[in-house]
Design a protein around this motif. Structure first.
Motif, PDB file in Angstrom:
ATOM      1  N   ILE A  41     -49.025  45.222 -20.098  1.00 62.72           N
ATOM      2  CA  ILE A  41     -47.752  44.741 -19.540  1.00 62.72           C
ATOM      3  C   ILE A  41     -47.269  45.691 -18.447  1.00 62.72           C
ATOM      4  CG2 ILE A  41     -45.299  44.382 -20.065  1.00 62.72           C
ATOM      5  CD1 ILE A  41     -46.181  43.331 -22.812  1.00 62.72           C
ATOM      6  N   ASP A  42     -47.373  47.010 -18.708  1.00 60.47           N
ATOM      7  CA  ASP A  42     -46.983  48.000 -17.697  1.00 60.47           C
ATOM      8  C   ASP A  42     -47.885  47.910 -16.470  1.00 60.47           C
ATOM      9  OD1 ASP A  42     -44.967  48.918 -19.303  1.00 60.47           O
ATOM     10  OD2 ASP A  42     -46.112  50.574 -20.138  1.00 60.47           O
ATOM     11  N   GLU A  43     -49.203  47.750 -16.700  1.00 55.40           N
ATOM     12  CA  GLU A  43     -50.167  47.649 -15.601  1.00 55.40           C
ATOM     13  C   GLU A  43     -49.838  46.456 -14.702  1.00 55.40           C
ATOM     14  OE1 GLU A  43     -53.919  48.827 -15.028  1.00 55.40           O
ATOM     15  OE2 GLU A  43     -52.658  50.583 -15.269  1.00 55.40           O
ATOM     16  N   GLU A  47     -48.609  46.427 -10.718  1.00 53.21           N
ATOM     17  CA  GLU A  47     -49.445  45.787  -9.706  1.00 53.21           C
ATOM     18  C   GLU A  47     -48.720  44.622  -9.024  1.00 53.21           C
ATOM     19  OE1 GLU A  47     -52.662  45.487  -7.351  1.00 53.21           O
ATOM     20  OE2 GLU A  47     -52.635  46.897  -9.028  1.00 53.21           O
ATOM     21  N   THR A  48     -47.930  43.856  -9.798  1.00 53.23           N
ATOM     22  CA  THR A  48     -47.357  42.604  -9.279  1.00 53.23           C
ATOM     23  C   THR A  48     -45.832  42.585  -9.208  1.00 53.23           C
ATOM     24  OG1 THR A  48     -47.165  41.515 -11.445  1.00 53.23           O
ATOM     25  CG2 THR A  48     -49.317  41.414 -10.335  1.00 53.23           C
ATOM     26  N   LYS A  49     -45.167  43.586  -9.836  1.00 51.57           N
ATOM     27  CA  LYS A  49     -43.706  43.613  -9.943  1.00 51.57           C
ATOM     28  C   LYS A  49     -43.178  42.416 -10.711  1.00 51.57           C
ATOM     29  CE  LYS A  49     -43.802  47.331  -7.621  1.00 51.57           C
ATOM     30  NZ  LYS A  49     -43.834  48.587  -8.397  1.00 51.57           N
ATOM     31  N   GLN A  50     -44.020  41.851 -11.588  1.00 49.71           N
ATOM     32  CA  GLN A  50     -43.623  40.768 -12.478  1.00 49.71           C
ATOM     33  C   GLN A  50     -44.105  41.112 -13.880  1.00 49.71           C
ATOM     34  OE1 GLN A  50     -45.501  37.662  -9.856  1.00 49.71           O
ATOM     35  NE2 GLN A  50     -43.594  36.584 -10.226  1.00 49.71           N
ATOM     36  N   THR A  51     -43.473  40.498 -14.867  1.00 44.46           N
ATOM     37  CA  THR A  51     -43.806  40.852 -16.242  1.00 44.46           C
ATOM     38  C   THR A  51     -44.287  39.652 -17.043  1.00 44.46           C
ATOM     39  OG1 THR A  51     -41.534  40.462 -16.988  1.00 44.46           O
ATOM     40  CG2 THR A  51     -42.095  42.702 -16.288  1.00 44.46           C
ATOM     41  N   ILE A  77     -49.867  35.291 -11.620  1.00 40.65           N
ATOM     42  CA  ILE A  77     -49.622  36.711 -11.929  1.00 40.65           C
ATOM     43  C   ILE A  77     -50.925  37.402 -12.324  1.00 40.65           C
ATOM     44  CG2 ILE A  77     -48.474  38.283 -13.535  1.00 40.65           C
ATOM     45  CD1 ILE A  77     -46.143  36.310 -13.630  1.00 40.65           C
ATOM     46  N   LEU A  78     -51.711  36.753 -13.188  1.00 37.16           N
ATOM     47  CA  LEU A  78     -52.987  37.339 -13.613  1.00 37.16           C
ATOM     48  C   LEU A  78     -53.930  37.507 -12.426  1.00 37.16           C
ATOM     49  CD1 LEU A  78     -53.766  35.562 -17.009  1.00 37.16           C
ATOM     50  CD2 LEU A  78     -52.624  37.733 -16.611  1.00 37.16           C
ATOM     51  N   CYS A  79     -53.946  36.505 -11.532  1.00 35.43           N
ATOM     52  CA  CYS A  79     -54.825  36.578 -10.355  1.00 35.43           C
ATOM     53  C   CYS A  79     -54.429  37.746  -9.461  1.00 35.43           C
ATOM     54  CB  CYS A  79     -54.777  35.261  -9.574  1.00 35.43           C
ATOM     55  SG  CYS A  79     -55.632  33.891 -10.401  1.00 35.43           S
ATOM     56  N   LYS A  80     -53.129  37.951  -9.274  1.00 36.43           N
ATOM     57  CA  LYS A  80     -52.685  39.076  -8.452  1.00 36.43           C
ATOM     58  C   LYS A  80     -53.085  40.399  -9.103  1.00 36.43           C
ATOM     59  CE  LYS A  80     -48.784  36.624  -6.396  1.00 36.43           C
ATOM     60  NZ  LYS A  80     -47.301  36.486  -6.337  1.00 36.43           N
ATOM     61  N   TYR A  81     -53.048  40.446 -10.432  1.00 36.19           N
ATOM     62  CA  TYR A  81     -53.433  41.672 -11.137  1.00 36.19           C
ATOM     63  C   TYR A  81     -54.892  42.025 -10.870  1.00 36.19           C
ATOM     64  CZ  TYR A  81     -54.551  44.805 -15.019  1.00 36.19           C
ATOM     65  OH  TYR A  81     -54.995  45.861 -15.779  1.00 36.19           O
ATOM     66  N   VAL A  82     -55.757  41.007 -10.742  1.00 34.77           N
ATOM     67  CA  VAL A  82     -57.186  41.267 -10.457  1.00 34.77           C
ATOM     68  C   VAL A  82     -57.472  41.191  -8.960  1.00 34.77           C
ATOM     69  CG1 VAL A  82     -57.920  40.466 -12.732  1.00 34.77           C
ATOM     70  CG2 VAL A  82     -57.842  38.847 -10.837  1.00 34.77           C
ATOM     71  N   HIS A  83     -56.407  41.354  -8.163  1.00 30.37           N
ATOM     72  CA  HIS A  83     -56.528  41.453  -6.696  1.00 30.37           C
ATOM     73  C   HIS A  83     -56.968  40.152  -6.036  1.00 30.37           C
ATOM     74  CE1 HIS A  83     -57.293  45.962  -7.654  1.00 30.37           C
ATOM     75  NE2 HIS A  83     -56.001  45.689  -7.621  1.00 30.37           N
ATOM     76  N   LYS A  84     -56.509  39.023  -6.580  1.00 28.06           N
ATOM     77  CA  LYS A  84     -56.697  37.729  -5.936  1.00 28.06           C
ATOM     78  C   LYS A  84     -55.329  37.231  -5.460  1.00 28.06           C
ATOM     79  CE  LYS A  84     -61.141  37.402  -6.930  1.00 28.06           C
ATOM     80  NZ  LYS A  84     -61.306  38.646  -7.679  1.00 28.06           N
TER      81      LYS A  84
END
Length: 311
Positions: A41-43, A47-51, A77-84
């Motif tokens: 959740i912190d990660e 990375e995305t400024k969303q929770t 949100i998940l895609c942005k976390y993996v740099h998509k």
């Protein structure tokens, strides 16, 4: 590839991305612990400024088989976390090889060229539509923002002191998701009807429904007395160990669990009531650097759980 298969693939990439930050984690979603969930959740927020919530991760990421896909905004949100860029872009990149393979089955270079041209046109169309959507969103945001807004300021109800991001966290609630709102000069700005939740290890949580009214409002938060006592206790220079011990006996539950987070992701130290009290009896520079991150109380209002970091 179906959308569900794409989601399973995305789950694998999220896990791989998490292991880049926590290389000592070995396993899969099945043995993903509660601490791993908090770390993730912190990660994601960094990375995305969303929770995302713990409940959402238990519902959608932990299961081996998913009955249905999560909402698209959560997939984004998940895609942005993996740099998509987004779920649409992620799906497009997965389907692109399929389009190329289909073009080869035509056994014609002309057919291949036609397929590639079609794919290129489709990509251009998607980019244009996304750009148009962004322009429309910005337009409505700018003009609506000027029409109706409410500024909320957060203060300690007893001292009237303003509260900062270090003391409280503010989340906007939309369906089952929470989006963190950063305080600016102890204030936030709300431009449409919404619900917010204010949490803090030092103050009592508060949930508020907001209707923008072109006004400024003060949100008073009530301190958690025992949390404030403990915080002051850690920062003070009291050298009377007997007084310290008596105070700790009053505010700590007998079965309190204390987790002290070590720097540089080296792990966590666990203390029970006796061990933690013994650590705090004599004030030291390291104790003064401690910061309460999470606190829970039992029905008697005594502190039953503590998560502590270092400033």
């Amino acid at each position: 590839m179906t959308e569900k298969e794409s989601f399973y693939k995305l789950k694998e990439e999220v896990l791989s991305r998490y292991q880049e930050s926590y290389p000592y984690f070995v396993g899969n979603w099945k043995n993903f612990s509660s601490q791993d969930i908090l770390n993730l959740i912190d990660e994601i927020f960094e990375e995305t400024k969303q929770t995302v919530s713990e409940k959402w991760i238990y519902t959608h990421l932990k299961p081996e088989n998913n009955e249905k896909l999560p909402r698209k905004d959560m997939l984004d949100i998940l895609c942005k976390y993996v740099h998509k860029i987004s779920w649409d872009e992620y799906r497009f990149n997965q389907l692109a090889p399929v389009y190329v393979n289909e073009s080869f089955t035509e056994n014609s270079s002309r057919s291949l060229s036609s397929k590639q041209g079609s794919s290129s046109n489709k990509k251009k169309t998607i980019i244009l539509l996304v750009g148009l959507a962004i322009i429309i969103s910005v337009y409505f945001f700018v003009f609506n923002d000027k029409n109706t807004e409410t500024k909320l300021e957060f203060k300690n109800v007893y001292t009237n002191e303003k509260l900062s991001n270090d003391e409280v966290k503010v989340f906007k609630i939309e369906d089952t998701t929470q989006s963190n709102i950063i305080l600016s000069d102890s204030k936030i700005k709300v431009t449409k009807p919404t619900k917010i939740v204010v949490t803090s290890p030092l103050f009592k949580s508060k949930e508020i429904a907001i209707e923008p009214t072109n006004t400024e409002a003060v949100i008073d938060l009530y301190p958690n007395d025992y949390a404030m006592m403990l915080n002051a206790f850690m920062k003070s220079d009291i050298k009377d160990w007997k007084t310290r011990k008596e105070q700790l006996e009053k505010i700590l539950s007998d079965d309190v669990e204390v987790l002290i987070m070590l720097k540089n992701n080296l792990g966590v130290e666990y203390f029970n009531k006796e061990e933690f009290s013994q650590k705090l009896i004599v004030p030291t520079p390291s104790i003064k650097k401690m910061k309460i991150i999470e606190l829970k109380s039992n029905p008697d209002q005594k502190i039953s759980f503590l998560r502590i970091g270092n400033e």
